[in-house]
Each structure stands twice: as structure tokens, then as C-alpha cells.
Design an enzyme around this catalytic site. Structure first.
Site, PDB file in Angstrom:
ATOM      1  N   HIS A  12     100.672  -5.766  -1.459  1.00  0.00           N
ATOM      2  CA  HIS A  12      99.389  -6.188  -2.031  1.00  0.00           C
ATOM      3  C   HIS A  12      98.385  -5.047  -1.954  1.00  0.00           C
ATOM      4  O   HIS A  12      98.298  -4.348  -0.938  1.00  0.00           O
ATOM      5  CB  HIS A  12      98.873  -7.400  -1.256  1.00  0.00           C
ATOM      6  CG  HIS A  12      97.604  -7.970  -1.793  1.00  0.00           C
ATOM      7  ND1 HIS A  12      96.398  -7.817  -1.149  1.00  0.00           N
ATOM      8  CD2 HIS A  12      97.348  -8.681  -2.909  1.00  0.00           C
ATOM      9  CE1 HIS A  12      95.451  -8.419  -1.844  1.00  0.00           C
ATOM     10  NE2 HIS A  12      95.997  -8.948  -2.918  1.00  0.00           N
ATOM     11  N   SER A  24     100.955 -10.927  -9.295  1.00  0.00           N
ATOM     12  CA  SER A  24     100.915 -11.536  -7.967  1.00  0.00           C
ATOM     13  C   SER A  24     101.826 -12.760  -7.972  1.00  0.00           C
ATOM     14  O   SER A  24     102.394 -13.117  -8.999  1.00  0.00           O
ATOM     15  CB  SER A  24      99.482 -11.907  -7.567  1.00  0.00           C
ATOM     16  OG  SER A  24      98.938 -12.873  -8.441  1.00  0.00           O
ATOM     17  N   ASP A  58      86.033  -6.252 -12.884  1.00  0.00           N
ATOM     18  CA  ASP A  58      87.273  -6.619 -12.190  1.00  0.00           C
ATOM     19  C   ASP A  58      87.373  -8.138 -12.180  1.00  0.00           C
ATOM     20  O   ASP A  58      86.463  -8.816 -11.688  1.00  0.00           O
ATOM     21  CB  ASP A  58      87.224  -6.062 -10.766  1.00  0.00           C
ATOM     22  CG  ASP A  58      88.467  -6.349  -9.941  1.00  0.00           C
ATOM     23  OD1 ASP A  58      89.375  -7.036 -10.444  1.00  0.00           O
ATOM     24  OD2 ASP A  58      88.522  -5.884  -8.797  1.00  0.00           O
ATOM     25  N   MET A  59      88.437  -8.687 -12.732  1.00  0.00           N
ATOM     26  CA  MET A  59      88.563 -10.141 -12.788  1.00  0.00           C
ATOM     27  C   MET A  59      89.999 -10.600 -12.579  1.00  0.00           C
ATOM     28  O   MET A  59      90.954  -9.921 -12.963  1.00  0.00           O
ATOM     29  CB  MET A  59      88.080 -10.671 -14.136  1.00  0.00           C
ATOM     30  CG  MET A  59      88.860 -10.180 -15.334  1.00  0.00           C
ATOM     31  SD  MET A  59      88.513 -11.089 -16.872  1.00  0.00           S
ATOM     32  CE  MET A  59      89.675 -12.457 -16.722  1.00  0.00           C
ATOM     33  N   ALA A  60      90.136 -11.734 -11.931  1.00  0.00           N
ATOM     34  CA  ALA A  60      91.413 -12.438 -11.929  1.00  0.00           C
ATOM     35  C   ALA A  60      91.518 -13.202 -13.241  1.00  0.00           C
ATOM     36  O   ALA A  60      90.505 -13.509 -13.881  1.00  0.00           O
ATOM     37  CB  ALA A  60      91.482 -13.411 -10.754  1.00  0.00           C
ATOM     38  N   LYS A  94      93.535 -18.888 -23.106  1.00  0.00           N
ATOM     39  CA  LYS A  94      93.219 -17.450 -23.163  1.00  0.00           C
ATOM     40  C   LYS A  94      93.599 -16.758 -21.850  1.00  0.00           C
ATOM     41  O   LYS A  94      94.226 -15.693 -21.849  1.00  0.00           O
ATOM     42  CB  LYS A  94      91.737 -17.253 -23.476  1.00  0.00           C
ATOM     43  CG  LYS A  94      91.335 -17.776 -24.846  1.00  0.00           C
ATOM     44  CD  LYS A  94      89.851 -17.596 -25.105  1.00  0.00           C
ATOM     45  CE  LYS A  94      89.457 -18.166 -26.466  1.00  0.00           C
ATOM     46  NZ  LYS A  94      88.011 -18.018 -26.750  1.00  0.00           N
ATOM     47  N   GLY A 130      79.730  -6.801 -14.074  1.00  0.00           N
ATOM     48  CA  GLY A 130      80.001  -6.122 -12.814  1.00  0.00           C
ATOM     49  C   GLY A 130      78.771  -5.579 -12.113  1.00  0.00           C
ATOM     50  O   GLY A 130      78.822  -5.232 -10.929  1.00  0.00           O
TER      51      GLY A 130
END
Length: 338
Positions: free
Chosen positions: A121, A145, A179-181, A229, A311
Site C-alpha cells: 500500500h 486496491s 486526489d480522489m478515490a 461513472k 484540492g
């Protein structure tokens, strides 16, 4: 300030992370980078990837679920491409080293696409795109992940939170970092809610029956952001950071929290672009500045103080924590100082 929080100065918290990892058996160079990534997250308010992960990393280090003596190797496969062999070392260090090679390729050839094969990770991946942007590069990074997200229309998990991050350099300013999940929220947000004993919005996750839940202790799977999406994005990321590199994908990706003695064999992909190969670099930077200024000049909607670029809000959190210290759950602080 909440009573169950301890506010810790940035450098002190980093030392606590570093000491904990070294004592657990992680090499100093690897521990340094892991601590850097965790501070990067915590000081931006991304607590899901900061101190809440410390005990997990220590337990995996002690269980030798990271390769503590890895043979790391960068294999250039073309003028603009390469594979970094991570040998299942701690991912924070591996992804950092792979980005160094990607930046070097892009500096010389304009573009770099570097896949990372078999790693642990790697934390908040915004760190790696910032690494490139500080060198004047545009960057994208994405990683797979373990399966914890129900596909759109399903009730059983298949893909992971599969994050993606972007950064652009700016003239005499900190880079733009996004930065995004690909889920409504990252799994670490569930862990954060559990540690604080707080409920979560019912739009974040589902229980074992596939029904929405507000109890973080009942969460069996997360939901994709924006329905179909987000589902499409997480599939794309799994293809580019898993299947492309000949690695396990989807439901075959190993669990983060189970079988701590086993290597995770994760994949990641860095894409780096040198603006100088696509036009006048100064015009590029001037137009980035113009875009930011124009966004800031838009009147804010009701309930907002201003329009931020994506951000940017994290910079306000950094400045706030410089004054107060970084908030750490009391039980986690006690663990770090044992």
C-alpha cells in the site's frame, strides 16, 4: 478542540511515525518515506491515510507482510515507458522511486508511462503527483486496491476504491493537486469514523445485505462515486494498474487487513508529461495562473466563502494545523508514544 484529540506539532508526529516503523523492523530509508507520506496526508486533513494507519503498518511490518529486503529494479521498456519492480516492498517508498524514474524519462523524452509491479500500500497518492509537479511536470497516478466496493447495480464487492490523482505545476506557487478515490469516500474514512465513534452518511456505504448504513461498524462495502461513472473509473484504473501489468485484478486483489504475513502484489501507474514538449512552457504556466485567478473571481454560492480550485482547500487546512498542531485521536497518540 475536541477532548478526545491530541494536537501534535508536525515534525514531532513525523518522528513518532518514523520511530514506530524503525522499531518494528522497517529499514530507515523506507520508514522515512512512509512517515513522509503519512504526514502529507494528516497535515492536509486526509486523516484516513495518516495516523489511523500507523498500527496497521506496524503490524504488517512485524508480520513481514512487506518485503523488508527487496530487490528494487527499474526496467526501461521503451523511449517513454518502463516497469518498476517493487518486489513487494512498502509502497510509499516504491512509488516514490518509480516516480523519480518517470520524471527523468519525461524530462528527456516529453512523456513517461511507468507501471509499478508488485508493491505494498502506498498511502495518499497525491504525494507522488506533487513530486512531479515540483519538477515542472504534469502528472497522473492511479492504483488498484482490494475489493470493497459494490459495482453499480450490485450488492457484492468487486473493485477497490482505486484512487486517481493529478497535479500541475504553477509559476511561483504550490502545485495544483487533485486526489480522489473512485468511491464516495475512501475506506480510511470509515476507519476514521469508527475510531471517533461517529456515524457516516447513508450515501457512503452498504451493509452485508447491500443496504445503505450509517453505522461504520456495519459497513461491508463502499459505494462508487456518481454511480455508474465512478464504477467505470474504478474499472479503468484496475485495467491500467493491474491487468496491464499482469497483476491480480478486481476481486482477486489481496486484502489489506487480512493475512498480514502475505505480500499484496499491488500495481500502480505513473503518467508524467513535460509541458515544454507541447508548447511554450511560460505560456502554459501563465494560463494556469489565469485559470486560478478567474476561478477565484467567481462570486461564491450561498453557504460558501469563495470558489476554490479542486484540492485547494487542503492548503487552508495545512495553514490551520500550523497554528494548532495536527489532531490525532487520543488512543492513537497513546499507541504512538508507547
Amino acid at each position: 478542540m475536541e477532548e478526545n484529540l491530541i494536537y501534535v506539532e508536525r515534525d514531532k508526529l513525523r518522528r513518532l511515525f518514523l520511530d514506530k516503523f524503525v522499531k518494528a523492523g522497517l529499514g530507515k530509508e523506507f520508514a522515512e518515506k512512509t512517515a513522509d507520506l503519512m504526514i502529507f496526508a494528516d497535515e492536509r486533513g486526509i486523516h484516513s491515510h495518516g495516523s489511523v494507519r500507523a498500527e496497521y503498518y506496524v503490524n504488517r511490518i512485524k508480520a513481514k507482510g512487506f518485503n523488508l529486503s527487496p530487490n528494487l529494479n527499474f526496467e526501461q521498456t521503451g523511449p517513454c515507458s518502463g516497469v518498476y519492480h517493487g518486489d513487494n516492498a512498502v509502497g510509499h517508498y516504491v512509488a516514490f522511486k518509480a516516480m523519480e524514474d518517470a520524471i527523468a524519462l519525461a524530462e528527456n523524452n516529453g512523456v513517461a508511462v511507468v507501471g509499478i509491479r508488485e508493491m505494498g500500500h502506498s498511502g495518499a497518492i497525491g504525494y507522488f503527483v506533487e513530486q512531479a509537479a515540483l519538477k515542472g511536470m504534469i502528472a497522473l497516478t492511479m492504483c488498484q486496491s482490494d475489493p470493497m466496493v459494490v459495482p453499480y447495480g450490485g450488492v457484492k464487492p468487486y473493485f477497490g476504491t482505486n484512487p486517481i490523482a493529478f497535479a500541475s505545476p504553477r509559476k511561483n506557487e504550490k502545485p495544483i493537486i487533485f486526489d480522489m478515490a473512485t468511491t464516495v469516500q475512501a475506506w480510511g474514512k470509515i476507519l476514521d469514523a469508527r475510531s471517533k465513534g461517529k456515524n457516516i452518511p447513508e450515501t457512503w456505504a452498504v451493509d452485508e445485505n447491500g443496504e445503505p448504513t450509517t453505522n461504520p461498524n456495519e459497513v461491508a462495502a463502499l459505494l462508487p462515486v456518481a454511480g455508474p461513472k465512478g464504477y467505470g473509473l474504478m474499472m479503468m484504473i484496475d485495467i491500467l494498474s493491474g491487468i496491464l501489468l499482469g497483476l491480480p485484478f478486481g476481486k482477486h486483489v489481496s486484502s489489506m487487513y487480512k493475512e498480514l504475513t502475505e505480500y499484496r502484489r499491488l500495481g500502480q501507474l505513473h503518467i508524467v508529461i513535460n509541458p515544454a514538449f507541447f508548447g511554450d512552457e511560460n505560456i502554459f504556466l501563465d494560463q494556469i495562473s489565469q485559470m486560478v485567478d478567474e476561478l477565484h473571481s467567481i462570486p461564491p454560492a450561498k453557504g460558501f466563502d469563495q470558489v476554490y480550485y479542486p484540492g485547494e482547500i487542503q492548503e487552508t487546512i495545512i495553514n490551520s494545523y500550523k497554528k494548532t498542531g495536527i489532531p490525532v485521536e487520543k488512543n492513537i497518540y497513546e499507541y504512538l508514544t508507547q
